[in-house]
Design a protein around this motif. Structure first.
Motif, short mmCIF file in Angstrom:
data_model
loop_
_atom_site.label_atom_id
_atom_site.label_comp_id
_atom_site.label_asym_id
_atom_site.label_seq_id
_atom_site.Cartn_x
_atom_site.Cartn_y
_atom_site.Cartn_z
N LEU A 123 21.42 5.33 -0.64
CA LEU A 123 21.67 6.41 0.30
C LEU A 123 21.86 7.75 -0.42
CD1 LEU A 123 24.11 4.61 2.76
CD2 LEU A 123 21.68 5.07 3.07
N SER A 124 22.18 7.73 -1.69
CA SER A 124 22.37 8.97 -2.44
C SER A 124 21.10 9.45 -3.13
CB SER A 124 23.48 8.78 -3.50
OG SER A 124 23.12 7.75 -4.41
N ASP A 125 20.03 8.68 -3.06
CA ASP A 125 18.76 9.11 -3.66
C ASP A 125 18.16 10.26 -2.87
OD1 ASP A 125 18.72 7.30 -5.79
OD2 ASP A 125 17.96 5.69 -4.49
N PRO A 126 17.39 11.13 -3.55
CA PRO A 126 16.76 12.24 -2.81
C PRO A 126 15.76 11.76 -1.76
CG PRO A 126 15.95 12.11 -5.07
CD PRO A 126 17.12 11.20 -4.99
N VAL A 127 15.21 10.58 -1.98
CA VAL A 127 14.28 9.98 -1.00
C VAL A 127 14.87 8.66 -0.55
CG1 VAL A 127 11.96 9.09 -0.60
CG2 VAL A 127 12.29 11.06 -2.08
N TYR A 128 15.07 8.53 0.75
CA TYR A 128 15.54 7.25 1.29
C TYR A 128 14.33 6.49 1.84
CZ TYR A 128 17.75 3.76 4.24
OH TYR A 128 18.12 2.58 4.81
N ALA A 129 14.23 5.23 1.48
CA ALA A 129 13.09 4.41 1.92
C ALA A 129 13.59 3.04 2.34
CB ALA A 129 12.05 4.28 0.80
N GLU A 130 13.03 2.54 3.42
CA GLU A 130 13.26 1.18 3.86
C GLU A 130 11.95 0.61 4.39
OE1 GLU A 130 16.30 1.57 6.82
OE2 GLU A 130 14.89 2.07 8.42
N ALA A 131 11.82 -0.72 4.30
CA ALA A 131 10.55 -1.36 4.63
C ALA A 131 10.77 -2.47 5.64
CB ALA A 131 9.87 -1.91 3.38
N VAL A 132 9.80 -2.63 6.51
CA VAL A 132 9.75 -3.75 7.43
C VAL A 132 8.60 -4.65 6.98
CG1 VAL A 132 9.43 -4.50 9.81
CG2 VAL A 132 10.67 -2.40 9.32
N VAL A 133 8.91 -5.88 6.61
CA VAL A 133 7.92 -6.81 6.08
C VAL A 133 7.44 -7.72 7.21
CG1 VAL A 133 7.45 -8.59 4.36
CG2 VAL A 133 9.07 -6.75 3.85
N THR A 134 6.16 -7.71 7.46
CA THR A 134 5.56 -8.55 8.50
C THR A 134 4.51 -9.44 7.86
OG1 THR A 134 5.87 -6.77 10.12
CG2 THR A 134 4.41 -8.59 10.74
N LEU B 74 3.51 -3.96 4.97
CA LEU B 74 4.76 -3.26 4.68
C LEU B 74 4.75 -1.93 5.42
CD1 LEU B 74 5.22 -3.71 0.81
CD2 LEU B 74 6.26 -5.01 2.63
N ASP B 75 5.64 -1.77 6.38
CA ASP B 75 5.83 -0.49 7.06
C ASP B 75 7.02 0.20 6.40
OD1 ASP B 75 3.76 -0.74 8.94
OD2 ASP B 75 4.99 -2.08 10.14
N LYS C 224 8.37 10.05 7.15
CA LYS C 224 6.97 9.63 7.18
C LYS C 224 6.90 8.11 7.14
CE LYS C 224 2.49 10.37 6.95
NZ LYS C 224 1.77 11.06 8.03
N LEU C 225 6.05 7.54 7.99
CA LEU C 225 5.83 6.09 8.00
C LEU C 225 4.56 5.79 7.21
CD1 LEU C 225 6.60 3.25 9.03
CD2 LEU C 225 5.15 3.68 11.02
N ILE C 226 4.70 5.02 6.13
CA ILE C 226 3.58 4.67 5.27
C ILE C 226 3.35 3.17 5.39
CG2 ILE C 226 2.69 4.69 2.91
CD1 ILE C 226 4.64 6.97 2.31
N ARG C 227 2.14 2.81 5.66
CA ARG C 227 1.80 1.39 5.81
C ARG C 227 0.98 0.93 4.62
NH1 ARG C 227 -0.06 -1.15 11.41
NH2 ARG C 227 2.19 -0.89 11.64
N ALA C 228 1.38 -0.20 4.05
CA ALA C 228 0.66 -0.78 2.91
C ALA C 228 0.27 -2.21 3.26
CB ALA C 228 1.53 -0.76 1.66
N ASN C 229 -0.98 -2.56 3.01
CA ASN C 229 -1.48 -3.90 3.28
C ASN C 229 -1.62 -4.66 1.96
OD1 ASN C 229 -1.86 -3.76 6.14
ND2 ASN C 229 -3.58 -2.38 5.75
N ILE C 230 -1.13 -5.90 1.96
CA ILE C 230 -1.18 -6.74 0.77
C ILE C 230 -1.82 -8.06 1.16
CG2 ILE C 230 0.18 -7.93 -1.00
CD1 ILE C 230 2.28 -5.72 -0.62
N LYS C 231 -2.89 -8.40 0.51
CA LYS C 231 -3.59 -9.64 0.79
C LYS C 231 -2.90 -10.81 0.08
CE LYS C 231 -6.88 -8.16 3.44
NZ LYS C 231 -6.92 -8.57 4.85
N VAL C 232 -2.82 -11.92 0.79
CA VAL C 232 -2.22 -13.14 0.24
C VAL C 232 -3.26 -14.24 0.36
CG1 VAL C 232 -0.28 -14.72 0.36
CG2 VAL C 232 0.02 -12.36 1.07
#
Length: 966
Positions: free
Chosen positions: A730-741, A749-750, A791-799
């Motif tokens: 929470l103290s970082d200049p950029v806060y990021a959280e991800a939703v894994v589906t 990864l959203d 900003k919402l960034i979406r990343a796709n990872i193939k399994v």
């Protein structure tokens, strides 16, 4: 068109021989069009690879813009799309004004191709300064004589109108496009017009759709699909108005285009839960299933039917016969999925029709030209077995047809049939006489040892009267043939046999391969011969079958476990015959003597040296000796075990399986609880004036869904809050959280990124890397974040397989006052195998077949602080998220050892099989020092799941101290 979701794409192009800027400039200044084309391709490739060529722009303006070559002009547009058009502050570069006149000339070019590609290029331009002087020329192209120009002009207007100042650049664009839509004849152009109105003027698009409702059937498939997109958007925006679109969708369901039919059915089920709407969608899916030849399409349609079955089972029971038409497909995957769906929709009303179809399919598999007949027949037998378990009254209609396949060369299929017969004999007493009679008739056809063993067990347990017992004994006698199984050597052969140790002590020549040498007690050689009517044991071992009776052939092949089963069956039959007390003593004694003779012959066959490929094992010998003692009347204490306990154990197992099946069914149909203060709607008090029957049904269905808790349960299941992972502090200049589906073959990864500083972050990039069987499929892009912006960034990872992996990375950005880039390291995201697998159920036969088929095995030695076998098993089940297939009754008691089968299925459709074999070693007199030993064996079709699950079990074997002490 999907322009609404299109975005700029970056690509890395490897080139080991990159051209220099001077070489490209020299080629562009020449007059050769082919050289210019090659130079432009090199320039575009360098730009896409990240190179900046600022000195090349003026050369291209001077020597490429005036070119009349169409290919050069197309490459020029690609170059203009790839170059940077703004400076660091976001302002347009002054030299970009030089290309505006050229673009205007292209928009007024006499060649329609030049106009079309230029308009398509303008769809990628986001700078208003470039687009503003071109607006009149773009609008003029809407009246061009060629449809190619008009359709691309509509796309350009759609793209420009999406810009922040698009309404200022083209204030009358929606009205202009609607006017064009009403008078246009080209299908693609009308589709683009309707898509533009759907995005920016939904009211105009809906008005046009409703005005043209009578002509929907004559629209082309492209325009019909665009109309469905409009309906979906309108219903999302205003759910209360969906009733006026239902009729439109029902009209589009009659379209001859399979794509339109499919989209209509999907849209209909998403908008309405009314039974009539679901019924129409299901009928549409069934029509596609029967008419379409592509197997991939059929699999997709079956997935949709599976979803409908889970939500609207009552309606789907009406189309089960239409679903079964997919069994005509040659694909086993389609057949299996069709049977899985249909078996869950069986009711008392359609069971007879379903079983009739399955019987016809079983008969078809008798054709030798039928592709994969054995595997398909096995699936059908299992399906009929499931039907008979749910509705025992239909068993009599199918059991005789299935028993014809007991002699099938496919052992798995024959095993399914005999197991089905065994269960029917236990659960349906009325069919026992007919089934036993049929079993005696076809017993000689059975050539599989396991099938024969089960058939003999059925005879020994369910022959209840004298006639049935005598018939069973006659069947056994016919299948065993005359005794002895080995002929004694003649006097001439014994006299001709040389003494031990002589040089002529080789085996004599065997007649028809049936004579064998044997060493006698005094060390001399003698010859033993199998009786003439059976083939040699070596041939039987090679072919698995003989020319003689089936039981005799199997015994001569060395199957002495079957010999023990034969002896046990004879004991059961004779004990039951003796208990009936209606057989004369001499005849009973004759039956007993004959049975003892067969047991002794089997023992002598096994003890004769070299007579069979495999020697007689100790367990089979002990069993046959016990049978001899029982037949001789020397062992009467075990009569209750022979006559009652065996069958009682099987009956208990059968009833337990039925209870488990009922429990699974009840849990699947369990409905979520509702709160006592929830709103209750009284339908009879509602005003239904002006509503169609479909809308009334839809209201009733939605109220029922709320009342039964389906809506709340679906909302809870789709909640994203349960899958949020915090990536930064929470103290970082950029806060990021991800939703894994986790999807079928990829992970999404959203990532939500928030600028927590008071400065603008430029060139912010989410850089990710993976470890394990994971693969990133997109190159990260740069973003600009204002202070406090998100900003919402979406990343796709193939399994590619179920394997434990790690996703790690950082966020890199540039601040306005920093010369260097700042880096924020992200927390690692661990993709655990437990995220992929879930408990599942499979039949015992299916588990054994998969265990024999799967090639990857991981053997884990047990090393744990647990001292109780049952507690250790429960710990393994809980930590691996698997289901124990072994019945609880088989795990009861405290005998010091335990064996259990566990099963789970991954989201990729992979099967995970686990066998736990554990034993408690003896400790001191007070039990101290005892520990658990054994192995856990994991099998799967792929390596990843076997290794990952083995690692998980190894880590989780250790018990918590409190648990271990308990």
């Amino acid at each position: 068109m999907a322009n609404a979701v299109e975005r700029s794409c970056t690509m890395l192009v490897y080139n080991d021989k990159q051209a220099s800027a001077s070489e490209i400039k020299e080629a562009l200044e020449g007059n050769d069009p082919l050289a210019k084309q090659a130079a432009m391709k090199k320039a575009v490739s360098l730009l896409l690879a990240g190179e900046q060529l600022p000195a090349l722009f003026i050369t291209i303006v001077r020597y490429v813009l005036p070119s009349e070559d169409h290919m050069v002009q197309k490459l020029l547009l690609l170059y203009l799309e790839a170059i940077e058009k703004t400076d660091a502050s976001g302002k347009l570069l002054p030299e970009m004004i030089l290309i505006c006149q050229n673009l205007r000339n292209n928009l007024q070019h006499p060649n329609e191709y030049i106009r079309g590609v230029t308009l398509r290029f303008l769809c990628r331009i986001k700078e208003e300064e470039i687009l503003e002087p071109l607006v009149p020329s773009i609008l003029a192209n809407l009246e061009h004589r060629h449809s190619y120009v008009r359709r691309n002009a509509v796309l350009a207007i759609n793209s420009i109108y999406k810009l922040p100042k698009g309404e200022l650049l083209m204030p009358d664009a929606p009205e202009t496009i609607e006017r064009l839509l009403r008078q246009e004849q080209d299908l693609s152009t009308r589709r683009n017009c309707l898509a533009m109105l759907t995005n920016h003027a939904t009211d105009r698009a809906i008005r046009y759709l409703l005005d043209s409702a009578d002509q929907l059937g004559n629209w082309g498939d492209l325009l019909q699909l665009s109309a469905l997109d409009l309906i979906r958007k309108a219903c999302r925006t205003s759910p209360a108005e969906k009733g006026k679109f239902i009729k439109t969708i029902l009209v589009l369901l009659q379209s001859p285009s399979p794509a339109v039919m499919y989209e209509c059915a999907v849209t209909l089920t998403s908008l309405s839960s009314a039974p009539s709407a679901v019924r129409a969608a299901a009928n549409c899916f069934c029509t596609l299933l029967a008419s379409h030849s592509d197997n991939n399409v059929k699999l997709i349609v079956l997935d949709r039917l599976q979803e409908l079955k889970e939500k609207h089972r009552e309606v789907m029971t009406e189309v089960v016969m239409d679903t079964l038409r997919a069994l005509s497909s040659p694909s086993l995957d389609i057949r299996k999925k069709t049977l899985d769906i249909s078996l869950d929709l069986i009711t008392a009303r359609n069971i007879d029709e379903v079983v009739g179809v399955l019987k016809k399919e079983v008969v078809k598999t008798q054709n030798k030209e039928y592709d994969k007949a054995g595997e398909y027949r096995q699936m059908l037998v299992q399906a009929i077995h499931s039907c008979a378990v749910k509705f025992p009254e239909v068993a009599g209609n199918v059991v005789h047809v299935l028993m014809d396949f007991l002699g099938d060369a496919n052992t798995a299929s024959a095993l399914d049939v005999i197991f089905f017969v065994r269960e029917i004999m236990e659960t349906n007493a009325r069919l026992r006489p007919n089934v036993l009679e049929r079993l005696h008739t076809i017993f000689y056809q059975i050539r599989s040892s396991r099938v024969v063993s089960c058939a003999l067990w059925i005879m020994g347990e369910y022959c209840s009267n004298t006639a049935e017992i005598v018939a069973a004994l006659a069947t056994l006698k016919e299948a065993l043939g005359p005794v002895p199984f080995l002929a004694e050597p003649t006097e001439e052969e014994a006299a001709a046999t040389p003494a031990a140790g002589s040089s002529a002590a080789a085996a004599p020549t065997a007649a028809v391969g049936s004579k064998r040498p044997a060493v006698l007690a005094d060390g001399t050689y003698a010859t033993q011969s199998a009786v003439a009517e059976v083939t040699s044991a070596s041939t039987l071992a090679a072919t698995g079958a003989g020319a003689g009776p089936n039981l005799r052939s199997l015994l001569l092949a060395g199957d002495f476990f079957l010999g023990g089963v034969v002896a046990g069956t004879q004991v059961k039959l004779l004990l039951r015959l003796k208990a009936l007390k209606d057989t004369p003593a001499p005849q009973l004694n004759a039956y007993t003597a004959e049975a003892m003779q067969y047991v002794v012959a089997t023992l002598r066959l096994g003890e004769a040296a070299g007579a069979t490929p495999t020697p007689l094992d100790a367990d089979s010998r002990d069993r046959m000796m016990l049978c001899l003692r029982v037949l001789a009347g020397q062992d009467t204490w075990s009569n209750e075990v022979w006559l009652e306990d065996c069958r009682a154990a099987f009956a208990s197992l059968t009833h337990e399986k039925q209870r488990e099946a009922n429990a699974r069914k009840a849990s699947a149909e369990a409905r979520a609880a509702v709160q006592p203060d929830d709103l209750i709607d009284f339908q009879v008090l509602k005003n239904r004036k002006g509503l169609s029957q479909l809308e009334v049904e839809d209201e009733v269905t939605s109220d029922l869904a709320r009342a039964t808790g389906y809506a709340e349960a679906a909302a809870a299941a789709s909640s994203r809050l349960n899958r949020v992972l915090q990536l930064t502090g929470l103290s970082d200049p950029v806060y990021a959280e991800a939703v894994v589906t986790v999807h079928q073959y990829d992970i999404v990864l959203d990532v939500t990124v928030t600028n927590r500083t008071a400065e603008t972050m430029q060139a912010l990039c989410l850089e990710l890397a993976t470890m394990g069987d994971l693969k990133l499929v997109e190159r990260p892009q740069n973003y600009t974040l204002a202070p406090g912006d998100t900003k919402l960034i979406r990343a796709n990872i193939k399994v590619s397989s179920t394997e434990t992996g790690v996703i790690f990375g950082n966020i890199v950005y540039e601040g306005t006052g920093y010369a260097e880039r700042s880096v924020v390291v992200l927390n690692d995201i661990h993709i655990d195998i437990m995220d992929y697998i879930s408990p599942a159920y499979c039949a015992d036969v299916q588990f054994r077949n998969m265990w024999a088929e799967f090639e990857w095995e991981n053997k884990v030695a047990i090393a744990t602080s647990f001292t109780d076998v049952a507690a250790f098993l429960q710990h393994i089940i809980a930590t691996t998220n698997m289901k124990c297939l072994t019945p609880p009754s088989a795990l009861e008691g405290d005998c010091g050892y335990l064996a259990a089968n566990l099963y789970a299925k991954s989201v990729f459709g992979e099967d995970a099989l686990v066998n736990v074999s554990v034993e408690k070693t003896a400790g001191g007199p007070d039990g101290s020092g005892s520990r658990l030993v054994g192995y856990i064996r994991i099998r799967s079709k792929t390596q990843g799941i076997a290794l990952s699950l083995g690692d998980k079990i190894t880590l989780m074997q250790k018990a918590p101290p409190a648990t271990a002490a308990a």
